[in-house]
Design a protein around this motif. Structure first.
Motif, short mmCIF file in Angstrom:
data_model
loop_
_atom_site.label_atom_id
_atom_site.label_comp_id
_atom_site.label_asym_id
_atom_site.label_seq_id
_atom_site.Cartn_x
_atom_site.Cartn_y
_atom_site.Cartn_z
N ILE A 95 -5.07 -0.95 -7.01
CA ILE A 95 -4.64 -1.85 -5.95
C ILE A 95 -5.30 -1.37 -4.67
CG2 ILE A 95 -2.70 -2.75 -4.60
CD1 ILE A 95 -0.91 -2.19 -7.02
N LEU A 96 -6.08 -2.22 -4.03
CA LEU A 96 -6.74 -1.88 -2.77
C LEU A 96 -6.10 -2.66 -1.64
CD1 LEU A 96 -10.55 -1.79 -3.64
CD2 LEU A 96 -8.84 0.02 -3.84
N ASP A 97 -5.58 -1.94 -0.66
CA ASP A 97 -4.98 -2.53 0.51
C ASP A 97 -6.08 -2.91 1.51
OD1 ASP A 97 -2.98 -3.34 2.24
OD2 ASP A 97 -2.44 -1.32 2.88
N ALA A 98 -5.68 -3.49 2.63
CA ALA A 98 -6.62 -3.79 3.70
C ALA A 98 -6.86 -2.53 4.53
CB ALA A 98 -6.08 -4.91 4.57
N GLY A 99 -7.73 -2.65 5.54
CA GLY A 99 -8.00 -1.53 6.44
C GLY A 99 -9.46 -1.13 6.39
N SER A 100 -9.94 -0.54 7.48
CA SER A 100 -11.36 -0.23 7.59
C SER A 100 -11.80 0.87 6.64
CB SER A 100 -11.70 0.16 9.04
OG SER A 100 -10.90 1.25 9.47
N THR A 101 -10.98 1.92 6.45
CA THR A 101 -11.38 3.00 5.55
C THR A 101 -11.32 2.56 4.10
OG1 THR A 101 -10.35 4.49 7.18
CG2 THR A 101 -11.11 5.48 5.14
N VAL A 102 -10.33 1.75 3.74
CA VAL A 102 -10.27 1.20 2.39
C VAL A 102 -11.44 0.26 2.15
CG1 VAL A 102 -8.91 -0.13 0.74
CG2 VAL A 102 -7.77 1.46 2.29
N ASP A 185 5.61 -7.42 7.71
CA ASP A 185 4.89 -8.00 6.59
C ASP A 185 3.95 -6.99 5.95
OD1 ASP A 185 5.99 -10.51 6.43
OD2 ASP A 185 4.47 -11.49 7.66
N GLN A 186 3.27 -6.22 6.79
CA GLN A 186 2.35 -5.21 6.26
C GLN A 186 3.09 -4.14 5.47
OE1 GLN A 186 0.50 -4.66 10.31
NE2 GLN A 186 -1.25 -4.12 9.06
N VAL A 187 4.17 -3.62 6.04
CA VAL A 187 4.86 -2.52 5.34
C VAL A 187 5.58 -3.02 4.10
CG1 VAL A 187 5.07 -1.16 7.46
CG2 VAL A 187 6.96 -2.62 6.77
N ALA A 188 6.04 -4.27 4.09
CA ALA A 188 6.66 -4.82 2.89
C ALA A 188 5.65 -4.87 1.75
CB ALA A 188 7.22 -6.20 3.17
N LEU A 189 4.43 -5.30 2.04
CA LEU A 189 3.41 -5.37 1.00
C LEU A 189 2.95 -3.98 0.58
CD1 LEU A 189 1.71 -7.17 -0.79
CD2 LEU A 189 0.02 -7.34 1.05
N LYS A 190 2.77 -3.07 1.54
CA LYS A 190 2.39 -1.70 1.18
C LYS A 190 3.45 -1.06 0.29
CE LYS A 190 -0.31 -0.65 5.34
NZ LYS A 190 -1.61 -0.28 4.77
N SER A 191 4.71 -1.27 0.62
CA SER A 191 5.79 -0.70 -0.19
C SER A 191 5.77 -1.26 -1.60
CB SER A 191 7.14 -0.95 0.47
OG SER A 191 7.23 -0.28 1.72
N ALA A 192 5.52 -2.56 -1.73
CA ALA A 192 5.43 -3.18 -3.05
C ALA A 192 4.23 -2.62 -3.82
CB ALA A 192 5.32 -4.69 -2.92
N MET A 193 3.11 -2.42 -3.14
CA MET A 193 1.93 -1.85 -3.79
C MET A 193 2.22 -0.46 -4.33
SD MET A 193 -1.12 -2.99 -1.16
CE MET A 193 -1.86 -4.62 -1.22
N MET A 194 2.88 0.36 -3.52
CA MET A 194 3.21 1.72 -3.96
C MET A 194 4.16 1.69 -5.15
SD MET A 194 3.41 4.04 -0.48
CE MET A 194 4.01 2.86 0.72
N ALA A 195 5.10 0.75 -5.14
CA ALA A 195 6.08 0.65 -6.23
C ALA A 195 5.42 0.24 -7.54
CB ALA A 195 7.17 -0.34 -5.86
N GLN A 196 4.34 -0.54 -7.48
CA GLN A 196 3.70 -1.05 -8.69
C GLN A 196 2.58 -0.15 -9.20
OE1 GLN A 196 6.38 -3.16 -8.89
NE2 GLN A 196 4.96 -4.28 -10.19
N ALA A 197 2.29 0.94 -8.52
CA ALA A 197 1.22 1.85 -8.94
C ALA A 197 1.80 3.21 -9.33
CB ALA A 197 0.21 2.02 -7.80
N GLN A 198 1.14 3.85 -10.29
CA GLN A 198 1.58 5.17 -10.71
C GLN A 198 1.31 6.22 -9.64
OE1 GLN A 198 0.35 6.39 -14.66
NE2 GLN A 198 0.39 4.30 -15.41
N ASP A 199 0.20 6.10 -8.95
CA ASP A 199 -0.19 7.06 -7.91
C ASP A 199 -0.56 6.34 -6.64
OD1 ASP A 199 -0.01 9.47 -9.52
OD2 ASP A 199 -1.83 8.77 -10.54
N THR A 200 -0.30 7.00 -5.51
CA THR A 200 -0.65 6.46 -4.20
C THR A 200 -1.67 7.37 -3.54
OG1 THR A 200 1.49 5.38 -3.86
CG2 THR A 200 0.22 5.93 -1.88
#
Length: 252
Positions: A95-102, A185-200
């Protein structure tokens, strides 16, 4: 230093309060007239309000655009992106989030064999042409500043997917609090991403560590990986290790 990067750094400096032109010129190694032109440009876009001899922010801490963020600490972000590649195995789902470094990291994945789930619209022209990447794009509302999707549609779609690793960045990373962002909105999606992945995996320059300038927070899992640059201080490193971080330091 290019004008785009210099103006982004001027905004970051002004977040700490009013600073005069001569001080800014010394800080960035340019003439006072160059700083005045930059401040006038920022004033024209309503980002700052000019004062006698300097400027102050026009409102609260403004969120910079993706192009502005890409211009800041470019070498460090590229080094972090390269270092993060060693954490990824072919055949994984990311899962790739938004952001310049990503975004810098995602552009290095074009020759890898991966399934990628992302809300990062800036990566689509690059990843869509990669022959061995199975690409899944999360729908939702558009955040033009980050060129990403957010909102309940993105979160709902994500709940039907799982991944080996989630790769994210943030406006700030604070030990004991988590990831700092401009909107719920950003933190809700980030939290969901972390919940659906084995590693962050968090990609963040040392300048982001300890920053708490925005209002919204996404807590981090008990164990996670931080990829940062060599500018991380000993105190910051230990504070993050104490809250579960495995730290990878990128070589310049």
């Amino acid at each position: 230093m290019r004008g785009t990067e210099r103006r982004a750094r001027l905004l970051a400096a002004l977040e700490l309060g009013e600073i005069d032109v001569d001080d800014l010129a010394r800080r960035f190694g340019v003439s006072a007239s160059t700083v005045r032109r930059d401040l006038q440009h920022l004033s024209d876009t309503k980002a700052v309000r000019r004062t006698y001899g300097g400027a102050i922010l026009a409102g609260g801490s403004p969120e910079t655009t993706l192009d502005q963020r890409l211009a800041i600490d470019g070498a460090e972000k590229q080094a972090i992106a390269r270092a993060a590649l060693s954490l990824i195995e072919d055949g994984e789902t990311l899962i790739l989030d938004a952001g310049s470094t990503v975004t810098a990291f995602g552009r290095l994945l074009v020759n890898r064999r991966l399934r990628i789930i992302t809300n990062n619209l800036a990566l689509l022209p690059c990843l869509a042409r990669a022959p061995e990447i199975d690409l899944i794009v999360l729908g939702g509302g558009l955040r033009a500043t980050s060129m990403s999707t957010v909102g309940p549609l993105a979160v709902e779609a994500l709940r039907r997917l799982t991944a080996d690793r989630m790769v994210t960045s943030a406006d700030g990373v604070v030990a004991g609090r988590g990831l700092c962002e401009a909107s719920l909105d950003q933190v809700a999606l980030k939290s969901a991403m972390m919940a659906q992945a084995q590693d962050t995996i968090v990609l963040a320059t040392a300048s982001k560590l300890g920053r708490a300038e925005q209002m919204s927070w996404a807590p981090l899992p008990p164990r996670w990986t931080l990829v940062t640059d060599a500018g991380v201080s000993r105190d910051q490193r230990q504070a993050l290790i104490d809250v579960g971080a495995h730290i990878v330091t990128a070589e310049a």
